[in-house]
Write a protein that holds these residues in place. Structure first.
Motif, short mmCIF file in Angstrom:
data_model
loop_
_atom_site.label_atom_id
_atom_site.label_comp_id
_atom_site.label_asym_id
_atom_site.label_seq_id
_atom_site.Cartn_x
_atom_site.Cartn_y
_atom_site.Cartn_z
N MET A 1 0.84 -1.18 0.00
CA MET A 1 0.00 0.00 0.00
C MET A 1 0.89 1.25 0.00
SD MET A 1 -2.92 1.18 2.74
CE MET A 1 -3.56 -0.46 2.70
N PRO A 2 0.53 2.26 -0.77
CA PRO A 2 1.33 3.49 -0.80
C PRO A 2 1.35 4.17 0.58
CG PRO A 2 -0.35 3.51 -2.53
CD PRO A 2 -0.62 2.33 -1.66
N PRO A 3 2.39 4.95 0.84
CA PRO A 3 2.44 5.69 2.10
C PRO A 3 1.33 6.73 2.14
CG PRO A 3 4.19 6.42 0.65
CD PRO A 3 3.53 5.23 -0.01
N LEU A 4 1.13 7.29 3.32
CA LEU A 4 0.07 8.28 3.55
C LEU A 4 0.69 9.58 4.04
CD1 LEU A 4 -2.97 9.03 3.84
CD2 LEU A 4 -2.87 8.01 6.13
N LEU A 5 0.27 10.69 3.45
CA LEU A 5 0.62 12.02 3.93
C LEU A 5 -0.61 12.59 4.61
CD1 LEU A 5 2.32 14.61 4.16
CD2 LEU A 5 1.53 15.22 1.84
N ILE A 6 -0.49 12.85 5.91
CA ILE A 6 -1.56 13.50 6.66
C ILE A 6 -1.09 14.92 6.94
CG2 ILE A 6 -2.94 13.53 8.77
CD1 ILE A 6 -2.49 10.50 8.99
N VAL A 7 -1.82 15.90 6.42
CA VAL A 7 -1.48 17.30 6.62
C VAL A 7 -2.50 17.90 7.59
CG1 VAL A 7 -1.05 19.53 5.53
CG2 VAL A 7 -0.59 17.41 4.26
N LEU A 8 -2.01 18.33 8.76
CA LEU A 8 -2.86 18.97 9.76
C LEU A 8 -2.59 20.47 9.72
CD1 LEU A 8 -2.47 16.59 12.84
CD2 LEU A 8 -4.12 16.48 10.97
N GLY A 9 -3.60 21.24 9.38
CA GLY A 9 -3.48 22.69 9.33
C GLY A 9 -4.49 23.34 10.24
N GLY A 10 -4.35 24.63 10.42
CA GLY A 10 -5.28 25.39 11.25
C GLY A 10 -4.55 26.55 11.90
N LEU A 11 -5.29 27.47 12.44
CA LEU A 11 -4.70 28.63 13.09
C LEU A 11 -3.81 28.22 14.26
CD1 LEU A 11 -7.74 31.08 13.10
CD2 LEU A 11 -5.60 31.36 11.84
N PRO A 12 -2.85 29.07 14.62
CA PRO A 12 -2.04 28.79 15.80
C PRO A 12 -2.91 28.65 17.05
CG PRO A 12 -1.04 30.55 14.51
CD PRO A 12 -2.41 30.28 13.91
N GLY A 61 9.72 19.32 0.71
CA GLY A 61 10.81 18.56 0.11
C GLY A 61 11.16 17.33 0.94
N VAL A 62 11.26 17.51 2.26
CA VAL A 62 11.56 16.37 3.14
C VAL A 62 10.41 15.37 3.10
CG1 VAL A 62 11.97 15.68 5.54
CG2 VAL A 62 13.11 17.72 4.61
N ALA A 63 9.18 15.86 3.14
CA ALA A 63 8.02 14.95 3.08
C ALA A 63 8.05 14.14 1.79
CB ALA A 63 6.72 15.75 3.18
N GLY A 64 8.35 14.78 0.67
CA GLY A 64 8.42 14.06 -0.60
C GLY A 64 9.46 12.96 -0.57
N ASP A 65 10.64 13.26 -0.01
CA ASP A 65 11.69 12.24 0.11
C ASP A 65 11.22 11.06 0.96
OD1 ASP A 65 13.48 13.68 -1.44
OD2 ASP A 65 14.64 14.43 0.28
N LEU A 66 10.61 11.36 2.10
CA LEU A 66 10.13 10.29 2.98
C LEU A 66 9.06 9.45 2.30
CD1 LEU A 66 9.96 12.35 6.29
CD2 LEU A 66 11.45 10.37 5.88
N LEU A 67 8.11 10.11 1.68
CA LEU A 67 7.02 9.39 1.02
C LEU A 67 7.54 8.50 -0.11
CD1 LEU A 67 4.51 12.37 0.94
CD2 LEU A 67 4.25 10.28 2.31
N ARG A 68 8.50 9.00 -0.88
CA ARG A 68 9.05 8.20 -1.99
C ARG A 68 9.80 6.96 -1.49
NH1 ARG A 68 9.18 13.21 -4.15
NH2 ARG A 68 11.24 13.76 -3.34
N THR A 69 10.23 6.98 -0.24
CA THR A 69 10.90 5.79 0.32
C THR A 69 9.91 4.91 1.08
OG1 THR A 69 11.59 6.97 2.32
CG2 THR A 69 13.13 6.94 0.46
N GLY A 70 8.63 5.25 0.98
CA GLY A 70 7.60 4.42 1.60
C GLY A 70 7.24 4.79 3.02
N VAL A 71 7.76 5.90 3.53
CA VAL A 71 7.51 6.32 4.91
C VAL A 71 6.33 7.28 4.93
CG1 VAL A 71 8.48 7.50 6.91
CG2 VAL A 71 9.94 6.03 5.51
N SER A 72 5.33 6.98 5.73
CA SER A 72 4.18 7.87 5.88
C SER A 72 4.55 9.05 6.76
CB SER A 72 2.99 7.12 6.46
OG SER A 72 2.52 6.17 5.53
N VAL A 73 3.85 10.18 6.57
CA VAL A 73 4.23 11.44 7.20
C VAL A 73 3.00 12.14 7.78
CG1 VAL A 73 5.17 13.76 6.74
CG2 VAL A 73 6.17 11.76 5.60
#
Length: 171
Positions: A1-12, A61-73
């Protein structure tokens, strides 16, 4: 299964970092915090704050590198503009990852202000934005579906469980 990128955003001061760190601990995903990256850039260069997109570009950029190596972020940032949201999503898709976008909100203004005025960012030397800066900050409304998690209504464990359930549905 491909890795997963979870992006959590919101105000400080909505609870993003607390939720993201617990999510990363429970899931074993890598954790990228844009505030940490931005503060490191400011400490190590003559650049002044605000940095513009530098912290986001480095984190993506770091997230892309991690995801391409199969590491979820798990990536945590304010993510205030459609442009930044699109860039995160594009980063995930370009790396062949699944993407889950979540907006962390605190629907109780008094609680949000209390958090803003009393929090420790956990980053030595980092001065968080004031309540006035938070309420004046540019923050574009979302124009696409995303998971909304209200930390005024859910304790951290339940907020993480909601995100974990949404992540499972991305399979």
């Amino acid at each position: 299964m491909p890795p997963l990128l979870i992006v959590l955003g919101g105000l400080p001061a909505t609870g993003k970092t607390t939720v993201a760190a617990e999510l990363a601990r429970r899931s074993g995903f890598s954790f990228l915090r844009v505030d940490t990256i931005e503060h490191a850039i400011v400490r190590s260069t003559p650049l002044a704050h605000p940095l513009g997109p530098a912290g986001y570009v480095v984190a993506q950029g770091v997230a892309g590198d991690l995801l391409r190596t199969g590491v979820s972020v798990v990536a945590e940032c304010v993510n205030p503009l459609a442009l930044t949201r699109d860039a995160w999503r594009d980063t995930g898709f370009a790396a062949g990852a699944r993407v889950l976008e979540a907006e962390i909100v605190c629907s109780d203004p008094a609680e949000h202000r209390r958090r803003a005025e009393s929090r420790d960012t956990g980053i030595p030397g980092h001065v968080p934005p004031t309540w006035a800066a938070i309420t004046a900050r540019e923050y574009e409304p979302w124009t696409r579906d995303r998971l909304v998690v209200d930390t005024a209504r859910l304790p951290v464990d339940e907020a993480v469980a909601v995100i974990e359930a949404a992540a499972r549905s991305r399979r």
